[in-house]
Write a protein that holds these residues in place. Structure first.
Motif, PDB file in Angstrom:
ATOM      1  N   ASP A 121       0.836  -1.193   0.000  1.00  0.00           N
ATOM      2  CA  ASP A 121       0.000   0.000   0.000  1.00  0.00           C
ATOM      3  C   ASP A 121       0.873   1.246   0.000  1.00  0.00           C
ATOM      4  O   ASP A 121       1.592   1.522   0.946  1.00  0.00           O
ATOM      5  CB  ASP A 121      -0.879  -0.029   1.257  1.00  0.00           C
ATOM      6  CG  ASP A 121      -1.786   1.189   1.323  1.00  0.00           C
ATOM      7  OD1 ASP A 121      -1.803   1.952   0.345  1.00  0.00           O
ATOM      8  OD2 ASP A 121      -2.453   1.357   2.344  1.00  0.00           O
ATOM      9  N   MET A 122       0.807   1.996  -1.085  1.00  0.00           N
ATOM     10  CA  MET A 122       1.581   3.244  -1.143  1.00  0.00           C
ATOM     11  C   MET A 122       0.648   4.405  -1.436  1.00  0.00           C
ATOM     12  O   MET A 122       0.990   5.317  -2.173  1.00  0.00           O
ATOM     13  CB  MET A 122       2.638   3.133  -2.232  1.00  0.00           C
ATOM     14  CG  MET A 122       3.610   2.036  -1.973  1.00  0.00           C
ATOM     15  SD  MET A 122       4.679   1.843  -3.345  1.00  0.00           S
ATOM     16  CE  MET A 122       5.569   0.392  -2.885  1.00  0.00           C
ATOM     17  N   SER A 123      -0.552   4.328  -0.899  1.00  0.00           N
ATOM     18  CA  SER A 123      -1.514   5.380  -1.215  1.00  0.00           C
ATOM     19  C   SER A 123      -1.134   6.677  -0.515  1.00  0.00           C
ATOM     20  O   SER A 123      -0.359   6.689   0.444  1.00  0.00           O
ATOM     21  CB  SER A 123      -2.907   4.941  -0.777  1.00  0.00           C
ATOM     22  OG  SER A 123      -2.905   4.721   0.603  1.00  0.00           O
ATOM     23  N   GLU A 130      13.197   2.655  -0.429  1.00  0.00           N
ATOM     24  CA  GLU A 130      12.194   3.178  -1.379  1.00  0.00           C
ATOM     25  C   GLU A 130      10.796   2.797  -0.918  1.00  0.00           C
ATOM     26  O   GLU A 130       9.895   3.618  -0.875  1.00  0.00           O
ATOM     27  CB  GLU A 130      12.408   2.561  -2.780  1.00  0.00           C
ATOM     28  CG  GLU A 130      13.556   3.127  -3.567  1.00  0.00           C
ATOM     29  CD  GLU A 130      13.189   4.365  -4.362  1.00  0.00           C
ATOM     30  OE1 GLU A 130      12.001   4.731  -4.394  1.00  0.00           O
ATOM     31  OE2 GLU A 130      14.117   4.983  -4.919  1.00  0.00           O
ATOM     32  N   ILE A 131      10.629   1.529  -0.593  1.00  0.00           N
ATOM     33  CA  ILE A 131       9.289   1.041  -0.275  1.00  0.00           C
ATOM     34  C   ILE A 131       8.824   1.600   1.080  1.00  0.00           C
ATOM     35  O   ILE A 131       7.669   2.006   1.227  1.00  0.00           O
ATOM     36  CB  ILE A 131       9.234  -0.497  -0.365  1.00  0.00           C
ATOM     37  CG1 ILE A 131       7.823  -0.929  -0.697  1.00  0.00           C
ATOM     38  CG2 ILE A 131       9.698  -1.204   0.864  1.00  0.00           C
ATOM     39  CD1 ILE A 131       7.716  -2.314  -1.225  1.00  0.00           C
ATOM     40  N   MET A 136       5.695   4.177   1.829  1.00  0.00           N
ATOM     41  CA  MET A 136       4.635   3.856   2.792  1.00  0.00           C
ATOM     42  C   MET A 136       4.601   4.858   3.944  1.00  0.00           C
ATOM     43  O   MET A 136       3.800   4.709   4.860  1.00  0.00           O
ATOM     44  CB  MET A 136       4.889   2.473   3.397  1.00  0.00           C
ATOM     45  CG  MET A 136       4.621   1.344   2.487  1.00  0.00           C
ATOM     46  SD  MET A 136       4.990  -0.143   3.408  1.00  0.00           S
ATOM     47  CE  MET A 136       4.543  -1.359   2.230  1.00  0.00           C
ATOM     48  N   GLY A 137       5.545   5.789   3.932  1.00  0.00           N
ATOM     49  CA  GLY A 137       5.599   6.761   5.025  1.00  0.00           C
ATOM     50  C   GLY A 137       6.075   6.145   6.325  1.00  0.00           C
ATOM     51  O   GLY A 137       5.700   6.589   7.400  1.00  0.00           O
ATOM     52  N   MET A 138       6.917   5.111   6.242  1.00  0.00           N
ATOM     53  CA  MET A 138       7.419   4.448   7.462  1.00  0.00           C
ATOM     54  C   MET A 138       8.856   4.849   7.735  1.00  0.00           C
ATOM     55  O   MET A 138       9.633   4.992   6.798  1.00  0.00           O
ATOM     56  CB  MET A 138       7.380   2.935   7.281  1.00  0.00           C
ATOM     57  CG  MET A 138       6.036   2.363   7.544  1.00  0.00           C
ATOM     58  SD  MET A 138       6.205   0.657   8.023  1.00  0.00           S
ATOM     59  CE  MET A 138       4.509   0.284   8.362  1.00  0.00           C
ATOM     60  N   ARG A 139       9.208   4.966   8.990  1.00  0.00           N
ATOM     61  CA  ARG A 139      10.554   5.410   9.341  1.00  0.00           C
ATOM     62  C   ARG A 139      11.398   4.283   9.938  1.00  0.00           C
ATOM     63  O   ARG A 139      12.544   4.481  10.284  1.00  0.00           O
ATOM     64  CB  ARG A 139      10.479   6.566  10.364  1.00  0.00           C
ATOM     65  CG  ARG A 139       9.714   7.751   9.862  1.00  0.00           C
ATOM     66  CD  ARG A 139      10.498   8.494   8.782  1.00  0.00           C
ATOM     67  NE  ARG A 139       9.647   9.438   8.080  1.00  0.00           N
ATOM     68  CZ  ARG A 139       8.985   9.163   6.956  1.00  0.00           C
ATOM     69  NH1 ARG A 139       9.085   7.986   6.382  1.00  0.00           N
ATOM     70  NH2 ARG A 139       8.233  10.069   6.387  1.00  0.00           N
ATOM     71  N   SER A 167      -0.814  -4.088   3.070  1.00  0.00           N
ATOM     72  CA  SER A 167      -0.748  -4.905   1.859  1.00  0.00           C
ATOM     73  C   SER A 167      -2.145  -5.199   1.340  1.00  0.00           C
ATOM     74  O   SER A 167      -3.137  -5.054   2.065  1.00  0.00           O
ATOM     75  CB  SER A 167      -0.040  -6.231   2.174  1.00  0.00           C
ATOM     76  OG  SER A 167      -0.856  -7.010   3.022  1.00  0.00           O
ATOM     77  N   MET A 168      -2.207  -5.573   0.095  1.00  0.00           N
ATOM     78  CA  MET A 168      -3.468  -6.014  -0.502  1.00  0.00           C
ATOM     79  C   MET A 168      -3.196  -7.345  -1.187  1.00  0.00           C
ATOM     80  O   MET A 168      -2.149  -7.498  -1.820  1.00  0.00           O
ATOM     81  CB  MET A 168      -3.945  -4.988  -1.527  1.00  0.00           C
ATOM     82  CG  MET A 168      -4.405  -3.702  -0.895  1.00  0.00           C
ATOM     83  SD  MET A 168      -4.517  -2.391  -2.097  1.00  0.00           S
ATOM     84  CE  MET A 168      -2.824  -1.925  -2.297  1.00  0.00           C
TER      85      MET A 168
END
Ligand code: SF4
Length: 455
Positions: free
Chosen positions: A146-148, A417-418, A422-425, A437-438
């Protein structure tokens, strides 16, 4: 002297070109009579400028050799199809037969090429021309991340304006402080990337390969699983009962066969401060076995599928499904945070790392990818752990080390990158976060359930 201050983790890559020639990806050919006619026409148009006439229409120099399009330099072709679009009556471009024969039923030619080029350059593969493959499939191909916009994707992590941590801890995390028995020995070991090098597939380990793997693990700061009982800093040895007595000092970390009765108890009594990782094949009953091991005091488990990523159940499931099962079982029991799960088998591309972590692993072990990066040859199927179809070629250990360091560097970059998208640190936060995930199969079911297919 050790540098003081903050140092950002980065794996430096350097070119390590292929030591053995690789097949052309594309087979370029021209209908010679028509080509001659076209060249004659263009010779007048471009005023007999030889270099212009003989090089058109490929900007990649495929027709830039002495004989132009009559003897194209096929290894330069990137498959952009411009020549075919401009001269469909003259040019033919198709995947070469040699390229199509690469790999086995799991390792597609595209995967082999990707690993070779990642190991050679240390650069993220850029496909250009858009993605031409399928959007769903079996195993990891059926999981989308999910990279929305809602998750605040950013390029800051990629460009270094903010730090994304890819470090993970291996070992058992205490859930409470025991004031009766204060022990300052660290119960976890931190590795800077959630990737270790698993035991090399049977028959692929020569002395030079072994040196290359050791040095690469050391350079990156990760671990290398080995059954050789070697005690170097980067090694994560697999021990059996007989080898326990060979240790003069308490090792910091060990793997052992968790199916061997009584071995965990013996290791716990002999090596009280060692991080103990139980190695287990993924099967129907893995969740309950792991749960029992957790209660008996294990610090982590290394769960493995076969080299194509299928577990050892009677009806084999993909490693992603099997991992999810075990992870969720431990979450239900409230013990998941106590131990580390390492997963291996079928994790062969950079995108498989975050997907395996989403399914519940803390970190992954790579296996067949290592000999592929070192240009081992395919001699049949690679699925079987006892009889893997990869055969090593003679290598220079320095070259092999750089290839593996490049591979780790480019996988680390792709993980950043991923996570960034995803906005994760912190990669630790991704573990078991299936909300990120989907599943292709679930989406299909939701979208098409009840709709009849016309035959
Ligand atoms: S497909 Fe593209 S790269 Fe290949 S020969 Fe044609 S123009 Fe050149």
């Amino acid at each position: 002297m050790q540098e003081t201050g903050y140092r950002r983790f980065k794996i430096e890559s350097k070119p390590a070109p292929h030591a053995y020639p690789i097949p052309n990806k594309f087979d370029v050919s021209a209908r010679k009579v028509r080509l001659a006619g076209m060249l004659l026409h263009e010779a007048f148009e471009y005023k007999f400028k030889k270099e212009v006439v003989l090089s058109r229409p490929c900007i990649y120099g495929v027709f830039g050799g002495r004989f132009g399009g009559f003897k194209p330099i096929k290894q330069k072709c990137v498959g952009c199809m411009r020549c075919v679009q401009e001269y469909p009556h003259i040019m033919r471009v198709k995947p070469s037969d040699e390229y199509k024969r690469l790999g086995d039923s799991f390792w597609t030619p595209e995967m082999v090429y990707t690993i070779w080029n990642e190991a050679a350059t240390g650069k993220i593969p850029v496909k250009g021309m858009g993605y031409k493959g399928a959007f769903g499939g079996e195993g990891f191909d059926g999981i989308w991340t999910d990279m929305s916009e809602i998750v605040r994707p950013t390029r800051d992590g990629v460009y270094g304006r903010e730090y994304i941590s890819t470090s993970v801890d291996i070992g058992r995390k205490p859930v409470h402080v025991n004031f009766e028995k204060l022990d300052h020995t660290p119960t976890t070991l931190e590795v800077p990337v959630p990737i270790i090098l698993d035991e090399l597939p049977a028959g692929t380990e020569s002395d030079d390969v072994s040196i290359a793997v050791d040095r690469a693990a050391e350079q990156v700061g990760t671990l290398r699983v080995t059954g050789k009982g070697d005690h170097s800093q980067a090694n994560l040895p697999i021990v059996d009962e007989k080898q326990i007595g060979e240790y003069k000092q308490t090792p910091r970390i060990l793997e052992f066969d968790a199916q061997e009765q009584g071995l965990l108890d013996k290791l716990l009594s002999d090596f009280g401060s060692t991080i103990l990782i139980g190695r287990l094949p993924l099967k129907e009953d893995t969740s309950s076995m792991v749960s029992e091991l957790v209660h008996r005091g294990v610090h982590g488990v290394h769960l493995y599928a076969d080299y194509h990523g299928w577990d050892y159940s009677k009806e084999p499931r993909h490693i992603s499904a099997a991992l999810k099962d075990t992870h969720q079982q431990l979450v239900r029991e409230g013990v998941r945070d106590q131990i580390t799960i390492i997963a291996s088998g079928g994790i062969t591309l950079a995108e498989h790392v975050p997907k395996a972590i989403i399914c519940g692993a803390d970190l992954v072990g790579i296996d067949t990818t290592v000999p592929v990066a070192l240009q081992s040859e395919f001699h049949g199927e690679t699925q079987n752990r006892e009889n893997c179809g990869l055969k090593p070629r003679k290598i220079d250990p320095a070259w092999g080390t750089q290839r593996l360091v490049n591979l780790m560097s480019v996988w680390h970059d792709q993980l950043i990158e991923i996570l960034s998208a995803m906005g994760m640190r912190d990669v630790r936060r991704l573990r078991g976060d299936i909300g990120r995930s989907m599943m292709d199969s679930e989406l299909r079911e939701q979208s098409f359930k009840g709709i009849a297919w016309a035959a």
